[in-house]
Design a protein around this motif. Structure first.
Motif, PDB file in Angstrom:
ATOM      1  N   VAL A  30       0.845  -1.191   0.000  1.00 60.62           N
ATOM      2  CA  VAL A  30       0.000   0.000   0.000  1.00 60.62           C
ATOM      3  C   VAL A  30       0.883   1.246   0.000  1.00 60.62           C
ATOM      4  CG1 VAL A  30      -1.724   1.319   1.284  1.00 60.62           C
ATOM      5  CG2 VAL A  30      -1.907  -1.179   1.154  1.00 60.62           C
ATOM      6  N   HIS A  31       0.641   2.113  -0.953  1.00 64.04           N
ATOM      7  CA  HIS A  31       1.363   3.390  -1.024  1.00 64.04           C
ATOM      8  C   HIS A  31       0.407   4.526  -0.695  1.00 64.04           C
ATOM      9  CE1 HIS A  31       5.317   2.356  -2.979  1.00 64.04           C
ATOM     10  NE2 HIS A  31       4.668   1.208  -3.077  1.00 64.04           N
ATOM     11  N   PRO A  32       0.886   5.630  -0.113  1.00 65.39           N
ATOM     12  CA  PRO A  32       2.286   5.899   0.201  1.00 65.39           C
ATOM     13  C   PRO A  32       2.782   5.096   1.406  1.00 65.39           C
ATOM     14  CG  PRO A  32       0.927   7.687   1.029  1.00 65.39           C
ATOM     15  CD  PRO A  32       0.017   6.785   0.236  1.00 65.39           C
ATOM     16  N   ILE A  33       4.054   4.755   1.365  1.00 68.49           N
ATOM     17  CA  ILE A  33       4.693   4.057   2.488  1.00 68.49           C
ATOM     18  C   ILE A  33       5.117   5.104   3.513  1.00 68.49           C
ATOM     19  CG2 ILE A  33       6.701   2.689   3.173  1.00 68.49           C
ATOM     20  CD1 ILE A  33       6.529   1.310   0.434  1.00 68.49           C
ATOM     21  N   LYS A  34       4.645   4.939   4.714  1.00 70.75           N
ATOM     22  CA  LYS A  34       4.901   5.944   5.749  1.00 70.75           C
ATOM     23  C   LYS A  34       6.164   5.617   6.534  1.00 70.75           C
ATOM     24  CE  LYS A  34       0.098   7.382   6.063  1.00 70.75           C
ATOM     25  NZ  LYS A  34      -1.033   7.728   6.942  1.00 70.75           N
ATOM     26  N   ALA A  35       6.734   6.658   7.138  1.00 68.34           N
ATOM     27  CA  ALA A  35       8.014   6.501   7.830  1.00 68.34           C
ATOM     28  C   ALA A  35       7.890   5.706   9.118  1.00 68.34           C
ATOM     29  CB  ALA A  35       8.614   7.879   8.111  1.00 68.34           C
ATOM     30  N   ASP A  36       6.665   5.541   9.636  1.00 69.70           N
ATOM     31  CA  ASP A  36       6.555   4.731  10.852  1.00 69.70           C
ATOM     32  C   ASP A  36       6.926   3.272  10.589  1.00 69.70           C
ATOM     33  OD1 ASP A  36       4.273   3.980   9.473  1.00 69.70           O
ATOM     34  OD2 ASP A  36       2.877   4.834  10.938  1.00 69.70           O
ATOM     35  N   THR A  37       6.928   2.855   9.300  1.00 69.35           N
ATOM     36  CA  THR A  37       7.386   1.502   8.960  1.00 69.35           C
ATOM     37  C   THR A  37       8.912   1.392   9.054  1.00 69.35           C
ATOM     38  OG1 THR A  37       7.528   1.998   6.581  1.00 69.35           O
ATOM     39  CG2 THR A  37       5.421   1.166   7.416  1.00 69.35           C
ATOM     40  N   LEU A  38       9.590   2.525   9.061  1.00 65.94           N
ATOM     41  CA  LEU A  38      11.043   2.561   9.203  1.00 65.94           C
ATOM     42  C   LEU A  38      11.471   2.643  10.663  1.00 65.94           C
ATOM     43  CD1 LEU A  38      13.862   2.854   7.818  1.00 65.94           C
ATOM     44  CD2 LEU A  38      13.425   5.322   7.693  1.00 65.94           C
ATOM     45  N   ARG A  39      10.602   3.131  11.519  1.00 67.02           N
ATOM     46  CA  ARG A  39      10.933   3.337  12.930  1.00 67.02           C
ATOM     47  C   ARG A  39      11.494   2.076  13.600  1.00 67.02           C
ATOM     48  NH1 ARG A  39      11.902   7.471  16.516  1.00 67.02           N
ATOM     49  NH2 ARG A  39      13.648   6.102  16.949  1.00 67.02           N
ATOM     50  N   PRO A  40      10.863   0.899  13.448  1.00 64.45           N
ATOM     51  CA  PRO A  40      11.421  -0.310  14.076  1.00 64.45           C
ATOM     52  C   PRO A  40      12.804  -0.684  13.542  1.00 64.45           C
ATOM     53  CG  PRO A  40       9.133  -0.674  13.437  1.00 64.45           C
ATOM     54  CD  PRO A  40       9.564   0.604  12.796  1.00 64.45           C
ATOM     55  N   VAL A  41      13.042  -0.362  12.285  1.00 63.58           N
ATOM     56  CA  VAL A  41      14.350  -0.657  11.678  1.00 63.58           C
ATOM     57  C   VAL A  41      15.433   0.181  12.343  1.00 63.58           C
ATOM     58  CG1 VAL A  41      15.675  -0.664   9.532  1.00 63.58           C
ATOM     59  CG2 VAL A  41      13.223  -1.243   9.498  1.00 63.58           C
ATOM     60  N   ILE A  42      15.165   1.449  12.510  1.00 67.23           N
ATOM     61  CA  ILE A  42      16.129   2.340  13.157  1.00 67.23           C
ATOM     62  C   ILE A  42      16.366   1.918  14.597  1.00 67.23           C
ATOM     63  CG2 ILE A  42      16.491   4.716  13.946  1.00 67.23           C
ATOM     64  CD1 ILE A  42      15.112   5.676  11.402  1.00 67.23           C
ATOM     65  N   ASP A  43      15.299   1.547  15.288  1.00 73.72           N
ATOM     66  CA  ASP A  43      15.433   1.107  16.682  1.00 73.72           C
ATOM     67  C   ASP A  43      16.307  -0.136  16.782  1.00 73.72           C
ATOM     68  OD1 ASP A  43      13.835   3.199  17.468  1.00 73.72           O
ATOM     69  OD2 ASP A  43      12.006   1.997  17.652  1.00 73.72           O
ATOM     70  N   LYS A  44      16.130  -1.081  15.862  1.00 71.45           N
ATOM     71  CA  LYS A  44      16.940  -2.299  15.880  1.00 71.45           C
ATOM     72  C   LYS A  44      18.405  -1.997  15.584  1.00 71.45           C
ATOM     73  CE  LYS A  44      17.282  -7.020  14.128  1.00 71.45           C
ATOM     74  NZ  LYS A  44      18.759  -6.951  14.173  1.00 71.45           N
ATOM     75  N   ASP A  78      21.724  -2.512  17.964  1.00 72.74           N
ATOM     76  CA  ASP A  78      22.903  -3.239  17.508  1.00 72.74           C
ATOM     77  C   ASP A  78      24.145  -2.353  17.446  1.00 72.74           C
ATOM     78  OD1 ASP A  78      21.313  -5.477  17.224  1.00 72.74           O
ATOM     79  OD2 ASP A  78      21.024  -5.218  15.052  1.00 72.74           O
ATOM     80  N   GLY A  79      24.014  -1.102  17.906  1.00 74.66           N
ATOM     81  CA  GLY A  79      25.143  -0.183  17.923  1.00 74.66           C
ATOM     82  C   GLY A  79      25.440   0.457  16.581  1.00 74.66           C
ATOM     83  N   LYS A  80      24.453   0.485  15.688  1.00 72.72           N
ATOM     84  CA  LYS A  80      24.641   1.066  14.361  1.00 72.72           C
ATOM     85  C   LYS A  80      23.829   2.341  14.197  1.00 72.72           C
ATOM     86  CE  LYS A  80      25.198  -3.534  12.271  1.00 72.72           C
ATOM     87  NZ  LYS A  80      24.608  -4.505  11.292  1.00 72.72           N
ATOM     88  N   SER A  81      24.328   3.256  13.379  1.00 73.27           N
ATOM     89  CA  SER A  81      23.599   4.489  13.056  1.00 73.27           C
ATOM     90  C   SER A  81      22.895   4.329  11.714  1.00 73.27           C
ATOM     91  CB  SER A  81      24.563   5.677  12.973  1.00 73.27           C
ATOM     92  OG  SER A  81      25.176   5.916  14.219  1.00 73.27           O
ATOM     93  N   PHE A  82      21.723   4.921  11.622  1.00 70.74           N
ATOM     94  CA  PHE A  82      20.987   4.932  10.352  1.00 70.74           C
ATOM     95  C   PHE A  82      21.351   6.215   9.626  1.00 70.74           C
ATOM     96  CE2 PHE A  82      17.247   6.016   7.769  1.00 70.74           C
ATOM     97  CZ  PHE A  82      17.161   4.859   7.002  1.00 70.74           C
ATOM     98  N   LYS A  83      21.881   6.086   8.402  1.00 70.10           N
ATOM     99  CA  LYS A  83      22.404   7.239   7.677  1.00 70.10           C
ATOM    100  C   LYS A  83      21.706   7.404   6.333  1.00 70.10           C
ATOM    101  CE  LYS A  83      26.997   6.455   9.679  1.00 70.10           C
ATOM    102  NZ  LYS A  83      28.412   6.149   9.398  1.00 70.10           N
TER     103      LYS A  83
END
Length: 482
Positions: free
Chosen positions: A166-180, A184-189
């Protein structure tokens, strides 16, 4: 060029010169312009609005993006020459070099980020008074993430009955990725093209709408990463795919053809277009110094006339000329990307995942919806985002936003050129918004549904969930009350 000595032509030229002066009352100009045009139409029907440019040989700059198309079309179709201009167009290494060369006079004007003339005029970065008589387009950008990031996002994205995302894809779908990644000690860039680019503000808007803080700018930290959940940095547009492929960044926001290039190379997935973030948002402008405009008023009108004609050609007959435009843009002296990559978005479609091509006829808009008119409300939005993220450090009253917008965006020059095109018989009166006050109607056609009203900038800024509010500023690593 033919030397014109008759009184009618000279009278029209004088009227045009008057029309280009800053501060002229628009209604007075329109009345005067109508009379001058009427006088000229009979003996000069083919060239009713011919001008004598003060400077005929010009060098204009651009960045290799499909939205530089009006410059390419005006040159290739002979519109510059029709106005007595002999124009060289030259690709620039990056947006900073482009701006610096316009300021120094090495370039007479350029395809610019809409935020660049505003930022320069208020002194964020290089200080110079830059103006725009012409808005180059609407929409045209997208946000792309790496295959790895998209695979992590995908389980969070809803599907329709047919199984398509389903589009548009919202940024809340990215939130769990950034948290993970953080766990894991990584930055999202992520990459964007310039600190005052549409791409920076659109990417920040999308992230913030999903509860992700993209960070603040401050006097002590000009990277814009104070308090950031996602780290944004500058990458020149043509280098975006290679930088993503190298793993230096996890995604980017850029104009075409560099999102579709990631699809063709199989290295990333565009998750959302800026049309889906803010429907028919303003994108690039044509920028010149205020000093150049004052010294060369006829040249500015001639340039604007040629660019308006190019924009009209790009959109006429339901985009019928886009195939020809793709041929032009694929030339190495312009964008220089494969024709298939450029056509993927330029001809009214957009491909997300490989094979998931969807119709977006308004992904690139060059003329319809009054796209070329330099609306004050467009300028105010950019200024509001500069304030939201700390590039404008202190609260400004509404009057400041309006006066700043009016010092940079010049619809008086645009309408003067449009008036002459109508007199030439090369445009229709109904093609232009003669009676507007320069502000678009309030809109809620944005991804978070928050209404933007350019007449009320501070109320708008305060309505946004993430970002500086009235009286707030960034001090050290914190947002504090002023």
């Amino acid at each position: 060029m033919t030397k014109r000595t008759d009184k009618t032509s000279a009278g029209l030229e004088a009227a045009v010169r008057t029309a280009s002066l800053p501060g002229l009352d628009r209604r007075a100009f329109l009345a005067a312009g109508t009379a001058a045009a009427a006088l000229a139409l009979a003996p000069w029907r083919a060239r009713a609005a011919a001008l004598k440019p003060e400077k005929e040989e010009l060098k204009l700059g651009f960045i290799k993006l499909t939205d530089m198309a009006p410059l390419a079309v005006a040159k290739e179709n002979g519109y510059f020459e029709d106005e007595g201009l002999f124009v060289t167009v030259e690709a620039q290494a990056n947006w900073k070099v482009l701006l610096d060369r316009v300021i120094s006079g090495e370039l007479d004007g350029a395809h610019m980020l809409a935020g660049q003339p505003l930022a320069a005029t208020i002194g964020f970065g290089t200080k110079a008074h830059i103006i725009t008589p012409f808005s180059m387009d609407l929409n045209g950008n997208a946000i792309t993430v790496s295959n790895e990031i998209f695979a992590m996002m995908k389980p969070n994205i809803p599907k329709d009955a047919s199984g398509k995302l389903v589009h548009p894809i919202k940024a809340d779908t990215l939130r769990p990725v950034i948290d993970k990644m953080r766990a894991d000690g990584k930055s999202f860039k992520m990459g964007m093209v310039f600190p005052v680019s549409t791409h920076n503000y659109e990417l920040r808007y999308w992230l913030a709408s999903g509860g992700i803080n993209p960070g603040y700018y401050s006097a002590e930290d000009v990277t814009g990463t104070v308090g950031a959940d996602a780290l944004l940095s500058v990458t020149p547009p043509p280098q975006m795919p290679a930088t993503l492929e190298a793993g230096t960044i996890n995604g980017y926001c850029v104009g075409e053809p560099w999102n579709q290039a990631a699809v063709f190379k199989g290295i990333g997935v565009p998750v959302i277009t800026d049309y889906e973030i803010w429907k028919n948002n303003p994108e690039k402008v044509f920028g010149i110094t205020a000093a150049f405009a004052e010294k060369n008023p006829n040249t500015v009108l001639a340039l604007t006339k040629a660019l308006i004609r190019a924009a009209m050609w790009l959109d006429e007959n339901a985009n019928a000329n886009r195939g020809k435009a793709v041929e032009m843009l694929s030339k190495p002296e312009y964008v220089g990307a494969d024709k298939a990559v450029i056509a993927n978005s330029m001809t009214g479609t957009f491909e997300y995942e490989k094979g998931d091509k969807r119709a977006i006829p308004d992904f690139n808009v060059f003329f319809r919806y009054f796209a070329t008119y330099p609306y004050y409300s467009d300028a105010v939005w950019y200024l509001s985002q500069m304030r939201r993220w700390g590039q404008i450090a202190e609260t400004k009253d509404d009057a400041w936003y309006h006066s700043t917008a009016k010092s940079v965006y010049r619809p008086d020059l645009y309408l003067a050129a449009a008036k002459l095109l109508v007199a030439d018989g090369k445009a229709k009166k109904e093609d232009f918004p003669w009676e507007t006050d320069g502000y678009r109607a309030p809109t809620s056609e944005v991804i978070d549904g928050i209404v933007y009203d350019g007449r009320k900038p501070n109320a708008y800024i305060d309505s946004l969930k993430i970002g500086l509010k009235s009286k707030q500023k960034v001090s050290g690593a914190k947002v504090v009350d002023g």
